[in-house]
Write an enzyme that holds these catalytic residues in place. Structure first.
Site: not given
Ligand code: DGL
Length: 269
Positions: A10-11, A73, A152, A184, A186
């Site tokens: 993931d990011s 992600c 984050e 997402c 996150h």
């Molecule tokens: N967690 C990721 C997603 O599911 C990336 C979120 C991001 O870095 O903007 O989209």
């Protein structure tokens, strides 16, 4: 049988919502996780940039001889999955289909909300997957770009997270959706805040659990599950400093990950 690890990326911290469920459901599997903390957030990037980033992420995981890739992600899954499955010669799983199926099993009124990054919303990928399974279902999508930096930076249940959620979720409430995909990875970290704002009438879909079931199914279908039942290891890699990831990741996973996180140079891949 295949005892090589599963690669997950993931990011940043978001993919840990999937790792947590993988560890619960597949305790014998080894996992290698990469969080691209140097280049987070992915959600406002162009398709071209995202393709470059996720290709590098996967090349890094391949250097650990993984047997399968989980794109934990939403953005990578929405924007890059067909490219990735064409490019790499191993199973690459995205999160969209499982999330869509979970939401369809939960909605009673036939209206599903999707909150996700700007890139994901722009791609219309969730809407397309949901309506390919159930054409009459209405889909309301909303980009929530401030959610990722909040996570984050550890703002999970804070007042500021609550205020931002109220602002973003007003339209979702007005849409009448009774199931909401946290599109997402996150966002499940903000689950308490989101649930608090929306109240009981909306089912929240966190794709982590559905993904873990999908991975388990595929491992057995392909006969590549580990022969261990327990004791799977998890190694974490990030592209920026490890401290923040160790502290917040450990808190979320409810297990200490100090000493298990290493910094790598993603530009080498
Ligand atoms: N967690 C990721 C997603 O599911 C990336 C979120 C991001 O870095 O903007 O989209």
């Amino acid at each position: 049988m295949d005892n090589r690890p599963i690669g997950v990326f993931d990011s940043g911290l978001g993919g840990l919502t999937v790792v947590k469920k993988l560890r619960e459901m597949l305790p014998g599997e080894d996992i290698v996780y990469f969080g691209d903390t140097q280049r987070v957030p992915y959600g406002g990037r162009s398709k071209q940039t995202l393709l470059k980033y996720v290709t590098q992420d996967i090349r890094f995981l391949l250097s650990h001889d993984v047997k399968m890739i989980v794109a934990a992600c939403g953005t990578a899954s929405a924007v890059a999955l067909p490219h990735l499955t064409d490019t790499f010669d191993l199973p690459v799983l995205g999160v969209l289909e499982e999330a869509a199926k979970s939401a369809l099993s939960k909605t009673k009124c036939g209206k599903i909300g999707v909150i996700a990054t700007s890139a994901t919303v722009k791609s219309d990928a969730y809407k397309n997957v949901i309506q390919s399974i159930s054409p009459e279902t209405q889909v309301y999508s909303k980009a929530c770009p401030l959610f990722v930096p909040l996570v984050e930076n550890g703002h999970l249940d804070s007042e500021v997270a609550h205020l931002v959620a109220e602002e973003y979720l007003e339209d979702v409430q007005d849409s009448g959706a009774d199931a909401l995909i946290m599109g997402c990875t996150h966002y499940p970290l903000l689950r308490n805040t989101i649930a608090d704002v929306l109240g009981d009438g909306v089912s929240l879909i966190d794709v982590g659990e559905a993904m873990a079931k999908r991975v388990k199914g595929l491992l057995s279908e392909m006969d590549i599950a580990s022969d261990k039942q327990t004791g799977g290891s998890c190694r974490y890699f990030v592209s920026d400093e490890v401290d923040n990831f160790e502290a917040l990741g450990g808190l979320f996973l409810q297990s200490k990950i100090e000493g298990m996180v290493s910094k790598i140079d993603i530009d080498k891949y």
